[in-house]
Design a protein around this motif. Structure first.
Motif, PDB file in Angstrom:
ATOM      1  N   ALA A 237      40.840  38.001  17.800  1.00 18.10           N
ATOM      2  CA  ALA A 237      40.443  38.966  16.760  1.00 18.10           C
ATOM      3  C   ALA A 237      40.874  39.971  15.841  1.00 18.10           C
ATOM      4  CB  ALA A 237      38.838  39.752  16.744  1.00 18.10           C
ATOM      5  N   GLY A 238      42.422  40.498  16.594  1.00 18.39           N
ATOM      6  CA  GLY A 238      42.958  41.888  17.199  1.00 18.39           C
ATOM      7  C   GLY A 238      42.425  42.787  18.111  1.00 18.39           C
ATOM      8  N   GLU A 239      41.934  42.295  18.801  1.00 17.23           N
ATOM      9  CA  GLU A 239      41.104  43.821  19.557  1.00 17.23           C
ATOM     10  C   GLU A 239      42.017  43.890  20.985  1.00 17.23           C
ATOM     11  OE1 GLU A 239      36.861  43.901  20.251  1.00 17.23           O
ATOM     12  OE2 GLU A 239      36.421  42.038  19.343  1.00 17.23           O
ATOM     13  N   LEU A 240      42.210  42.865  21.109  1.00 10.00           N
ATOM     14  CA  LEU A 240      43.999  43.094  21.847  1.00 10.00           C
ATOM     15  C   LEU A 240      44.785  41.773  21.917  1.00 10.00           C
ATOM     16  CD1 LEU A 240      42.264  41.642  25.405  1.00 10.00           C
ATOM     17  CD2 LEU A 240      41.845  41.133  23.259  1.00 10.00           C
ATOM     18  N   LYS A 241      45.997  42.043  22.025  1.00 10.54           N
ATOM     19  CA  LYS A 241      47.104  41.216  22.917  1.00 10.54           C
ATOM     20  C   LYS A 241      47.097  40.393  23.087  1.00 10.54           C
ATOM     21  CE  LYS A 241      51.057  42.839  21.340  1.00 10.54           C
ATOM     22  NZ  LYS A 241      52.685  43.762  20.941  1.00 10.54           N
ATOM     23  N   GLY A 242      46.424  40.300  24.572  1.00 12.20           N
ATOM     24  CA  GLY A 242      46.678  39.614  25.516  1.00 12.20           C
ATOM     25  C   GLY A 242      45.066  40.247  27.001  1.00 12.20           C
ATOM     26  N   TRP A 243      45.129  39.597  27.872  1.00  8.73           N
ATOM     27  CA  TRP A 243      44.628  39.927  28.695  1.00  8.73           C
ATOM     28  C   TRP A 243      44.719  38.789  29.689  1.00  8.73           C
ATOM     29  CZ3 TRP A 243      40.815  36.388  30.769  1.00  8.73           C
ATOM     30  CH2 TRP A 243      39.827  36.579  31.847  1.00  8.73           C
ATOM     31  N   SER A 244      44.179  39.354  31.493  1.00  5.87           N
ATOM     32  CA  SER A 244      44.610  38.267  32.454  1.00  5.87           C
ATOM     33  C   SER A 244      44.090  39.117  33.913  1.00  5.87           C
ATOM     34  CB  SER A 244      46.253  38.568  32.775  1.00  5.87           C
ATOM     35  OG  SER A 244      46.720  39.301  33.031  1.00  5.87           O
ATOM     36  N   THR A 245      43.880  38.201  34.481  1.00  5.18           N
ATOM     37  CA  THR A 245      42.752  38.407  35.759  1.00  5.18           C
ATOM     38  C   THR A 245      43.823  37.586  36.666  1.00  5.18           C
ATOM     39  OG1 THR A 245      40.744  38.213  34.500  1.00  5.18           O
ATOM     40  CG2 THR A 245      40.797  38.086  36.885  1.00  5.18           C
ATOM     41  N   TRP A 246      43.293  38.387  38.213  1.00  2.00           N
ATOM     42  CA  TRP A 246      44.222  38.047  39.228  1.00  2.00           C
ATOM     43  C   TRP A 246      43.281  38.383  40.681  1.00  2.00           C
ATOM     44  CZ3 TRP A 246      49.640  36.628  38.126  1.00  2.00           C
ATOM     45  CH2 TRP A 246      49.817  36.699  36.614  1.00  2.00           C
ATOM     46  N   THR A 247      43.863  37.554  40.882  1.00  3.10           N
ATOM     47  CA  THR A 247      43.417  37.535  42.556  1.00  3.10           C
ATOM     48  C   THR A 247      44.575  37.973  43.527  1.00  3.10           C
ATOM     49  OG1 THR A 247      42.989  35.410  43.116  1.00  3.10           O
ATOM     50  CG2 THR A 247      40.793  36.485  41.626  1.00  3.10           C
ATOM     51  N   ARG A 248      43.303  38.463  44.166  1.00  8.39           N
ATOM     52  CA  ARG A 248      44.749  39.058  45.747  1.00  8.39           C
ATOM     53  C   ARG A 248      44.812  38.460  46.377  1.00  8.39           C
ATOM     54  NH1 ARG A 248      44.436  45.000  48.023  1.00  8.39           N
ATOM     55  NH2 ARG A 248      46.258  45.129  48.368  1.00  8.39           N
ATOM     56  N   GLN A 249      45.825  37.320  47.099  1.00  8.03           N
ATOM     57  CA  GLN A 249      45.837  36.283  47.933  1.00  8.03           C
ATOM     58  C   GLN A 249      46.487  37.310  49.273  1.00  8.03           C
ATOM     59  OE1 GLN A 249      45.175  32.888  46.809  1.00  8.03           O
ATOM     60  NE2 GLN A 249      44.508  34.474  45.559  1.00  8.03           N
ATOM     61  N   PHE A 250      47.069  38.278  49.501  1.00 10.30           N
ATOM     62  CA  PHE A 250      47.641  38.951  50.507  1.00 10.30           C
ATOM     63  C   PHE A 250      48.950  40.166  49.948  1.00 10.30           C
ATOM     64  CE2 PHE A 250      50.931  40.413  53.088  1.00 10.30           C
ATOM     65  CZ  PHE A 250      50.982  40.838  54.635  1.00 10.30           C
ATOM     66  N   PRO A 251      47.803  41.474  51.451  1.00  9.56           N
ATOM     67  CA  PRO A 251      46.700  41.177  52.120  1.00  9.56           C
ATOM     68  C   PRO A 251      45.224  41.120  51.568  1.00  9.56           C
ATOM     69  CG  PRO A 251      47.790  43.665  51.938  1.00  9.56           C
ATOM     70  CD  PRO A 251      48.301  43.015  50.706  1.00  9.56           C
ATOM     71  N   ALA A 252      44.607  40.701  52.280  1.00  5.12           N
ATOM     72  CA  ALA A 252      43.396  40.120  51.706  1.00  5.12           C
ATOM     73  C   ALA A 252      42.163  41.278  52.925  1.00  5.12           C
ATOM     74  CB  ALA A 252      43.326  38.717  51.815  1.00  5.12           C
ATOM     75  N   GLY A 253      41.388  41.026  52.325  1.00  2.12           N
ATOM     76  CA  GLY A 253      39.708  41.063  54.053  1.00  2.12           C
ATOM     77  C   GLY A 253      39.273  42.768  52.756  1.00  2.12           C
ATOM     78  N   ALA A 254      38.252  42.346  53.878  1.00  2.00           N
ATOM     79  CA  ALA A 254      37.785  44.545  54.008  1.00  2.00           C
ATOM     80  C   ALA A 254      38.261  44.865  53.543  1.00  2.00           C
ATOM     81  CB  ALA A 254      36.249  43.836  54.641  1.00  2.00           C
ATOM     82  N   SER A 255      39.377  45.084  54.295  1.00  2.00           N
ATOM     83  CA  SER A 255      39.938  47.430  54.515  1.00  2.00           C
ATOM     84  C   SER A 255      40.387  46.978  53.391  1.00  2.00           C
ATOM     85  CB  SER A 255      40.919  46.733  55.410  1.00  2.00           C
ATOM     86  OG  SER A 255      41.842  45.070  55.726  1.00  2.00           O
ATOM     87  N   THR A 256      40.752  46.052  52.283  1.00  2.00           N
ATOM     88  CA  THR A 256      42.052  46.063  50.913  1.00  2.00           C
ATOM     89  C   THR A 256      41.349  46.924  49.916  1.00  2.00           C
ATOM     90  OG1 THR A 256      40.937  44.171  49.721  1.00  2.00           O
ATOM     91  CG2 THR A 256      42.892  44.474  51.909  1.00  2.00           C
ATOM     92  N   THR A 257      41.173  47.897  49.306  1.00  2.00           N
ATOM     93  CA  THR A 257      40.511  48.440  48.082  1.00  2.00           C
ATOM     94  C   THR A 257      40.059  47.758  46.860  1.00  2.00           C
ATOM     95  OG1 THR A 257      42.454  48.933  46.826  1.00  2.00           O
ATOM     96  CG2 THR A 257      42.162  50.823  48.491  1.00  2.00           C
TER      97      THR A 257
END
Length: 170
Positions: free
Chosen positions: A55-75
């Motif tokens: 519909a032309g509302e945006l040019k693209g979109w992506s989602t990424w999961t963090r593999q490293f570093p990981a865990g509760a200490s990351t933001t």
């Protein structure tokens, strides 16, 4: 150093360009909900974003999961990135009032309220989205340095890529 894995993406080949604006949101995936989060991105969110891109509302979109570093200490555990053609579109963002309508088109007969609850159950946005201009600073800065170096004779020229002007040593 971070290692990210793409779990969802919407863009047509050649549509994302240097100078586009992107909005990056950091997400914290709730404990024990990583596989549900990825499934929700791939089966529910991606079709919605495809319609919005069409519909032309945006040019693209992506989602990424963090593999490293990981865990509760990351933001954050995941990033969503929305690509826009100009700053005004990036600041405006997607029209939230249209989300239920787009959801109904992407998922006929499905319950929008259940989808909203799933999003809240699986992850939460950390802070505000950050708007950046894709590759602009890096690209412009490197070109400026190369041009200045070639003019002053103190660095490689764009044509030769060599060590012109650095002098040899004895």
């Amino acid at each position: 150093t971070e290692l990210l894995r793409s779990v969802g993406r919407v863009s047509a080949p050649g549509t994302l360009k240097v100078g586009d604006f992107r909005v990056v949101n950091q997400l914290r995936i709730k404990p024990g909900m990583a596989s549900e989060f990825v499934d929700m991105i791939q089966t529910k969110m991606q079709p919605i974003m495809e319609l919005r891109r069409g519909a032309g509302e945006l040019k693209g979109w992506s989602t990424w999961t963090r593999q490293f570093p990981a865990g509760a200490s990351t933001t954050y555990d995941a990033l969503t990135v929305s690509y826009y053609k100009d700053l005004a579109s990036a600041v405006k963002g997607l029209d939230a009032a249209k989300t239920a309508e787009v959801f109904a088109k992407a998922h006929p007969g499905k319950n929008y309220a259940a989808y909203v609850n799933d999003v809240r159950d699986y992850a939460e946005v950390k802070g505000d989205g950050v708007i950046t201009r894709a590759n602009f600073l890096i690209d412009s800065e490197s070109r400026l340095r190369a041009s200045l170096a070639s003019l002053s004779g103190t660095g490689p020229t764009p044509a030769t890529g060599g060590d012109a002007g650095k002098g040899g040593g004895a």
